[in-house]
Enzyme design. Structure first.
Site, PDB file in Angstrom:
ATOM      1  N   LYS A  69       0.853  -1.187   0.000  1.00  0.00           N
ATOM      2  CA  LYS A  69       0.000   0.000   0.000  1.00  0.00           C
ATOM      3  C   LYS A  69       0.881   1.226   0.000  1.00  0.00           C
ATOM      4  O   LYS A  69       1.859   1.304   0.756  1.00  0.00           O
ATOM      5  CB  LYS A  69      -0.835  -0.032   1.297  1.00  0.00           C
ATOM      6  N   LYS A  93       5.375   2.178   8.497  1.00  0.00           N
ATOM      7  CA  LYS A  93       4.165   2.871   8.963  1.00  0.00           C
ATOM      8  C   LYS A  93       2.980   1.920   9.133  1.00  0.00           C
ATOM      9  O   LYS A  93       2.285   1.954  10.148  1.00  0.00           O
ATOM     10  CB  LYS A  93       3.808   3.957   7.942  1.00  0.00           C
ATOM     11  N   LYS A 105       5.199   2.409  -2.927  1.00  0.00           N
ATOM     12  CA  LYS A 105       5.079   3.816  -3.333  1.00  0.00           C
ATOM     13  C   LYS A 105       5.282   3.896  -4.827  1.00  0.00           C
ATOM     14  O   LYS A 105       5.912   3.019  -5.424  1.00  0.00           O
ATOM     15  CB  LYS A 105       6.150   4.679  -2.639  1.00  0.00           C
ATOM     16  N   THR A 189      -5.161  12.352   6.827  1.00  0.00           N
ATOM     17  CA  THR A 189      -3.743  12.505   7.200  1.00  0.00           C
ATOM     18  C   THR A 189      -3.591  13.648   8.209  1.00  0.00           C
ATOM     19  O   THR A 189      -2.944  13.488   9.258  1.00  0.00           O
ATOM     20  CB  THR A 189      -2.885  12.753   5.942  1.00  0.00           C
ATOM     21  N   ASN A 220      -2.892  18.995   1.250  1.00  0.00           N
ATOM     22  CA  ASN A 220      -3.865  18.132   1.926  1.00  0.00           C
ATOM     23  C   ASN A 220      -3.532  17.955   3.404  1.00  0.00           C
ATOM     24  O   ASN A 220      -4.362  18.208   4.282  1.00  0.00           O
ATOM     25  CB  ASN A 220      -3.931  16.789   1.181  1.00  0.00           C
ATOM     26  N   SER A 357      -7.450   4.925   4.374  1.00  0.00           N
ATOM     27  CA  SER A 357      -7.375   4.167   3.117  1.00  0.00           C
ATOM     28  C   SER A 357      -7.710   2.698   3.382  1.00  0.00           C
ATOM     29  O   SER A 357      -8.393   2.051   2.586  1.00  0.00           O
ATOM     30  CB  SER A 357      -5.969   4.252   2.519  1.00  0.00           C
TER      31      SER A 357
HETATM   32  P1  NAD Z   1      -0.172  18.141  -1.435  1.00  0.00           P
HETATM   33  O1  NAD Z   1       0.250  18.039  -2.849  1.00  0.00           O
HETATM   34  O2  NAD Z   1      -1.612  18.176  -1.126  1.00  0.00           O
HETATM   35  O3  NAD Z   1       0.485  19.446  -0.767  1.00  0.00           O
HETATM   36  C1  NAD Z   1       1.844  19.684  -0.767  1.00  0.00           C
HETATM   37  C2  NAD Z   1       2.062  21.106  -0.277  1.00  0.00           C
HETATM   38  O4  NAD Z   1       3.450  21.330  -0.112  1.00  0.00           O
HETATM   39  C3  NAD Z   1       1.558  22.180  -1.251  1.00  0.00           C
HETATM   40  O5  NAD Z   1       0.979  23.237  -0.522  1.00  0.00           O
HETATM   41  C4  NAD Z   1       2.827  22.655  -1.918  1.00  0.00           C
HETATM   42  O6  NAD Z   1       2.742  23.996  -2.383  1.00  0.00           O
HETATM   43  C5  NAD Z   1       3.806  22.530  -0.777  1.00  0.00           C
HETATM   44  N1  NAD Z   1       5.185  22.445  -1.218  1.00  0.00           N
HETATM   45  C6  NAD Z   1       5.698  21.802  -2.295  1.00  0.00           C
HETATM   46  N2  NAD Z   1       7.028  21.998  -2.342  1.00  0.00           N
HETATM   47  C7  NAD Z   1       7.338  22.747  -1.264  1.00  0.00           C
HETATM   48  C8  NAD Z   1       8.547  23.289  -0.770  1.00  0.00           C
HETATM   49  N3  NAD Z   1       9.698  23.064  -1.388  1.00  0.00           N
HETATM   50  N4  NAD Z   1       8.499  24.021   0.374  1.00  0.00           N
HETATM   51  C9  NAD Z   1       7.325  24.238   1.012  1.00  0.00           C
HETATM   52  N5  NAD Z   1       6.144  23.759   0.578  1.00  0.00           N
HETATM   53  C10 NAD Z   1       6.172  23.039  -0.549  1.00  0.00           C
HETATM   54  O7  NAD Z   1       0.582  16.972  -0.669  1.00  0.00           O
HETATM   55  P2  NAD Z   1       0.163  16.217   0.671  1.00  0.00           P
HETATM   56  O8  NAD Z   1      -0.645  15.064   0.295  1.00  0.00           O
HETATM   57  O9  NAD Z   1      -0.306  17.205   1.666  1.00  0.00           O
HETATM   58  O10 NAD Z   1       1.591  15.641   1.110  1.00  0.00           O
HETATM   59  C11 NAD Z   1       2.511  16.416   1.870  1.00  0.00           C
HETATM   60  C12 NAD Z   1       3.468  15.468   2.585  1.00  0.00           C
HETATM   61  O11 NAD Z   1       2.694  14.594   3.397  1.00  0.00           O
HETATM   62  C13 NAD Z   1       4.303  14.575   1.661  1.00  0.00           C
HETATM   63  O12 NAD Z   1       5.563  14.348   2.235  1.00  0.00           O
HETATM   64  C14 NAD Z   1       3.507  13.278   1.649  1.00  0.00           C
HETATM   65  O13 NAD Z   1       4.313  12.164   1.333  1.00  0.00           O
HETATM   66  C15 NAD Z   1       3.029  13.257   3.079  1.00  0.00           C
HETATM   67  N6  NAD Z   1       1.858  12.406   3.278  1.00  0.00           N
HETATM   68  C16 NAD Z   1       0.685  12.619   2.633  1.00  0.00           C
HETATM   69  C17 NAD Z   1      -0.382  11.762   2.844  1.00  0.00           C
HETATM   70  C18 NAD Z   1      -1.717  11.959   2.185  1.00  0.00           C
HETATM   71  O14 NAD Z   1      -2.637  11.173   2.475  1.00  0.00           O
HETATM   72  N7  NAD Z   1      -1.917  12.948   1.357  1.00  0.00           N
HETATM   73  C19 NAD Z   1      -0.248  10.692   3.726  1.00  0.00           C
HETATM   74  C20 NAD Z   1       0.963  10.514   4.399  1.00  0.00           C
HETATM   75  C21 NAD Z   1       2.008  11.376   4.159  1.00  0.00           C
END
Ligand code: NAD
Length: 429
Positions: A69, A93, A105, A189, A220, A357
């Site tokens: 996953k 995780k 991934k 998340t 997100n 999920s």
């Molecule tokens: P997303 O695409 O919804 O948002 C990412 C955000 O980060 C955006 O606001 C973007 O502008 C910003 N960003 C991108 N590059 C950047 C930088 N260099 N400096 C500062 N901000 C920056 O992504 P998300 O789903 O919120 O994921 C964010 C993190 O959380 C990632 O590391 C992801 O692996 C992790 N994550 C997400 C989920 C999920 O369910 N969405 C689950 C576990 C972990």
């Protein structure tokens, strides 16, 4: 600034923490090798008639605990090394929160902001076309990650269904509700991280309404944790996205900032109450500056490798909640720990997403649709129980929360491997 290899950095932690957990060396060795990795070229007909090729990846890291996953990331920096690291973290995780999943991934090396919606749809569908035999509801189940969302998950599911001539909503999670998605997946998340933050605040005896918070990444994960913490009474004094950040000592109204970002595509200190729009006094800050602000809680929620040995000394927060995967490099662990900063590690803090999920997958397989109350209750139960276990082991064995989370996950994985037999078993028979 990232190190040359995110995967090597992830391996450094697994090796040292597995030794700490007294894991059988044969099992440690097994965890250093990803099970399968696919690298694919994705041809896309662009709107101007030209054909462009994009690189795509999917790694199934370890499946001892169940089908693998993990999310799919669309970002210009996606590469094999990063995908392997993220898949390894997913393995840990899922074991930390006790889900019946292994880790995976995927990603595509692309700047999705430069594509039209139709190009994005073609790219998403071709990714599934080439990976249709690699994934599957019993094999490997993708989900959203950076710059992918529910609409993209819907396209991917539709493509899988068309290829396999079936209807398999359980092949992918994070889908739109109308297409079999789960209520509560959108903020899962951020909500999971919020629940961990509440637990930490409670354990530390802090007063919620006196706490200041800085969030790097307003997507997100970052948006929802900021929204929930603000609703609970914390002051969100800094927020950033890829364009930079904003700071206000008085705190921001997160919902208004979010509405503003949807319109302008960047965070700005302009927001509205009812019909009256006002400009909040704020400073523009860089992403680097945000990390070193004098706040109580720092939440990196963007990309990996942002806290390194070069800036760790300047971090002033009392606690760090890792929503991003791998925001602190292993080289910075000691510096952060020696400063007494409590870190709720990514493998616990951001596990709310994969947990809901899992709920979505369970609902799809059983033909059910849970209420939002049920999703929230079950998420709270799982996140709180996981936090408590990690906290208790950390207290009992005098470990950091990261060490404790890894030790628990590695022991769980190790027991599953032992059930098949290792050298010790086969030598004695
Ligand atoms: P997303 O695409 O919804 O948002 C990412 C955000 O980060 C955006 O606001 C973007 O502008 C910003 N960003 C991108 N590059 C950047 C930088 N260099 N400096 C500062 N901000 C920056 O992504 P998300 O789903 O919120 O994921 C964010 C993190 O959380 C990632 O590391 C992801 O692996 C992790 N994550 C997400 C989920 C999920 O369910 N969405 C689950 C576990 C972990």
């Amino acid at each position: 600034m990232k190190t040359a290899s995110t995967f090597n950095d992830a391996l450094v932690r697994v090796k040292s923490l597995a030794e700490l957990a007294n894991i059988n060396p044969e099992i440690i060795e097994g965890l250093l090798h990803p099970k399968e990795i696919m690298m694919v070229s994705l041809p896309v007909r662009m709107d101007d008639g030209s054909q462009q090729y994009f690189s795509g990846y999917r790694c199934r890291y370890n499946s001892i605990l169940g089908p693998t996953k993990g999310g799919v990331r669309f970002h210009p920096n996606v590469n094999e090394d990063e995908v392997k690291a993220l898949a390894l973290w997913m393995t840990i995780k899922c074991a930390v929160v006790g889900l019946p999943f292994g880790g995976a991934k995927g990603g595509i090396t692309v700047n999705p902001k430069a594509l039209s919606p139709m190009e994005l749809e073609r790219l998403s569908r071709v990714y599934i076309r080439v990976l249709a035999d690699f994934i599957g509801p019993h094999r490997d189940i993708p989900a959203p990650d950076v710059y992918t969302n529910s609409r993209i998950m819907g396209w991917m599911m539709a493509e899988y269904d068309a290829i396999k001539r079936t209807h398999a909503p359980d092949v992918i999670t994070g889908k739109p509700i109308e297409l079999g998605g789960s209520l509560g997946r959108d903020d899962a998340t951020g909500r999971g991280a919020y629940l961990c933050t509440l637990e930490l605040i409670n354990k530390m005896g802090w007063n919620l309404t006196e706490l200041s918070v800085a969030v790097q990444g307003f997507g997100n994960g970052g948006y929802h944790v900021a929204r929930l913490l603000q609703q609970a009474g914390c002051k969100i004094v800094a927020i950033s996205d890829s364009q930079g950040g904003i700071y206000s000592e008085d705190g921001f109204d997160i919902e208004s900032l979010w509405q503003g970002k949807q319109q302008s595509k960047q965070v700005k200190g302009v927001y509205c109450h009812g019909s009256v729009c006002e400009i909040v006094k704020h400073e523009r800050i860089s992403n680097e500056e945000l990390l070193t602000l004098d706040v109580d809680i720092l939440i990196p929620a963007a990309l990996e490798g942002v806290i390194t040995k070069n800036n760790a000394n300047k971090v002033r927060a009392k606690a760090i909640i890792e929503i991003a995967n791998g925001p602190i490099l292993s080289e910075a662990d000691d510096i952060i720990n020696n400063k007494g900063i409590k870190v709720v590690p990514d493998v616990l803090a951001n596990a709310g997403g994969v947990t809901v999920s899992y709920f979505e997958w369970v609902q799809n397989r059983s033909g059910q649709a849970w209420t939002i109350e049920k999703v929230h209750t079950q998420l709270k139960e799982r996140m709180t129980a996981a936090f408590e276990k990690v906290w208790d082991l950390a207290e009992k064995e005098q470990r950091t929360l990261r060490e404790s989370a890894y030790v628990q996950a590695l022991r769980r994985i190790s027991s599953a491997v032992e059930a098949h037999g290792t050298r010790d078993y086969f030598n004695h028979n």
